[in-house]
Enzyme design. Structure first.
Site, short mmCIF file in Angstrom:
data_model
loop_
_atom_site.label_atom_id
_atom_site.label_comp_id
_atom_site.label_asym_id
_atom_site.label_seq_id
_atom_site.Cartn_x
_atom_site.Cartn_y
_atom_site.Cartn_z
N GLY A 30 0.77 -1.11 0.00
CA GLY A 30 -0.19 -0.09 0.09
C GLY A 30 0.69 1.25 -0.04
O GLY A 30 0.39 2.39 0.36
N ALA A 31 2.11 1.26 -0.51
CA ALA A 31 3.09 2.14 -0.43
C ALA A 31 3.06 2.91 -1.73
O ALA A 31 4.20 4.08 -1.93
CB ALA A 31 4.18 2.11 0.27
N GLY A 32 2.45 3.07 -2.74
CA GLY A 32 2.66 3.50 -3.96
C GLY A 32 3.70 2.68 -4.98
O GLY A 32 3.93 3.30 -6.00
N SER A 55 -0.06 -4.56 -4.53
CA SER A 55 -1.42 -5.21 -4.91
C SER A 55 -1.45 -5.77 -6.09
O SER A 55 -1.80 -6.53 -6.54
CB SER A 55 -2.66 -4.50 -4.25
OG SER A 55 -2.67 -2.98 -5.17
N ALA A 112 0.78 -6.42 -8.11
CA ALA A 112 1.97 -7.31 -8.40
C ALA A 112 1.45 -8.64 -7.88
O ALA A 112 1.64 -9.67 -8.48
CB ALA A 112 3.22 -6.85 -7.60
N ASP A 139 -1.30 -0.12 -12.90
CA ASP A 139 -0.55 -0.74 -12.29
C ASP A 139 -0.60 -2.20 -12.72
O ASP A 139 0.42 -2.85 -12.59
CB ASP A 139 -1.05 -0.93 -10.69
CG ASP A 139 -0.99 0.31 -9.94
OD1 ASP A 139 -0.73 1.38 -10.60
OD2 ASP A 139 -0.77 0.15 -8.89
O1 PMV Z 1 -0.80 3.63 -4.78
P1 PMV Z 1 -1.16 2.79 -6.01
O2 PMV Z 1 0.08 2.14 -6.52
O3 PMV Z 1 -2.19 1.82 -5.65
O4 PMV Z 1 -1.57 3.80 -6.99
C1 PMV Z 1 -2.77 4.27 -7.15
C2 PMV Z 1 -2.83 5.20 -8.38
C3 PMV Z 1 -4.12 6.06 -8.62
O5 PMV Z 1 -4.10 6.96 -9.99
C4 PMV Z 1 -4.29 7.19 -7.46
C5 PMV Z 1 -5.27 5.09 -8.80
C6 PMV Z 1 -5.54 4.16 -9.69
O6 PMV Z 1 -6.11 3.34 -9.83
O7 PMV Z 1 -4.70 4.55 -11.03
#
Ligand code: PMV
Length: 327
Positions: A114-116, A120, A122, A164
């Protein structure tokens, strides 16, 4: 037993705006989630999960999120991780026409949850690949990406972009605009990641941007401006102009900050990277906490981040040209 892995990613540009149809450019990094799957005689799922940010634990249930697994680690992140695995297995059952297939599943990840960094996505991508191959069906990376996207949609209440999951399935740098996903050429990038040890709530952050956009026209303009940065960034990427990429990343971070999705620790890390001479730095992913991505060919940023209050870990991350793969 069948084992698959898939990479995490950083967003060079475009998170949040991608939810409103603007393009985004995520880029896979050499940090992977690995999922091992073994068929069972019954229809149950037994999941063992270990990750950088949590202790390992095991849970057994029948594979429906209605039946909340009774875990003694009461972290919401853990519940979220189970949700993605559950949704991935549903996709694998559907793809293989085996609605009652049961599995023992072991997840290991060196991507913080959950850190960007796309943990999830992967896990979801690797789980679909491993579970389908375990029952003798091999899906193309495009189909895995599509099914992983649909799995994310169910877990995230209909709020997800394809960015993602497509990036994790195919690897490399990609460009995503709505349903249009494609690989883009990228030079080697001097990527440095800073991690504050925390996580943001993607659903809440996406909802916050949606509310701002509905209330203020200029918030909508900000989202469109992020789209303009992405288009400019794509040209810089194609030309291998890392200095311009850095400048545009700085700009992108400023606009994300304006949309309220940064945090004090993310801003601290971004400024520490800039002060250390990084070409540019920005938060990556949903924000609210988690990771920043900086470009720096020297060791200065990584060293500076290690001494930055609020930064728990800093590491160099090579671009990973390989997506989901058999282990
Ligand atoms: O934090 P992450 O890796 O789940 O990325 C979210 C990216 C958003 O643009 C905020 C949402 C999305 O589904 O694209």
């Amino acid at each position: 037993m069948t084992v698959s892995s898939a990479p995490g990613k950083v967003y060079l540009f475009g998170e949040h705006a991608v939810v409103y149809g603007e393009p985004a450019v995520p880029c896979a990094i050499e940090r992977r989630a690995t999922v091992a799957v073994e068929s069972r005689d019954d229809d149950r799922l037994r999941v063992h999960l270990s990750d950088l940010s949590i202790d390992g634990f095991t849970v057994e249930y029948s594979g429906s999120t209605d039946e909340t697994p009774d875990v003694n680690v009461s972290e919401s992140l853990v519940q979220a991780g189970i949700g993605y695995i559950d949704a991935a297995i549903e996709q694998a059952r559907d793809a293989t026409d085996r609605p009652d297939a049961g599995f023992d599943i072991t997840v290991e990840s060196d991507i913080p949850l959950g850190a960007g960094l796309g943990s999830s996505a992967a896990v979801t991508v690797a789980a679909i690949d491993a579970a389908t191959r375990e029952v003798g069906v091999s899906l193309s990376s495009d189909e895995i990406a599509d099914r992983a996207y649909r799995a994310e949609l169910t877990v995230q209440d209909g709020e997800a972009s394809r960015a993602d999951t497509f990036c994790s399935a195919t690897g490399g740098a990609v460009r995503v605009e709505g349903d249009d996903c494609r690989a883009v050429k990228s030079p080697e990038l001097p990527i440095v990641v800073g991690f504050d040890g925390g996580a943001g709530d993607t659903g809440k952050l996406v909802a916050g941007v949606r509310a701002l956009r509905e209330e203020y026209e200029f918030a909508g303009d900000t989202v469109q401006s992020i789209g303009d940065i992405v288009r400019q960034g794509e040209r810089a990427l194609a030309e291998g102009d890392t200095e311009e990429l850095g400048r545009l990343m700085n700009f992108n971070h400023g606009l994300l900050e304006a949309l309220g999705v940064s945090s004090r620790s993310l801003d601290n890390m971004v400024w520490a990277a800039r002060d250390a001479g990084a070409l540019g730095a920005k938060l990556t992913g949903a924000g609210g906490g988690g990771c920043i991505v900086a470009l720096d060919p020297t060791d200065e940023t990584e060293t500076a981040l290690r001494f930055t209050p609020g930064c728990e870990d800093a590491f160099r991350a090579e671009l990973d040209t390989e997506g989901v793969r058999e282990e």
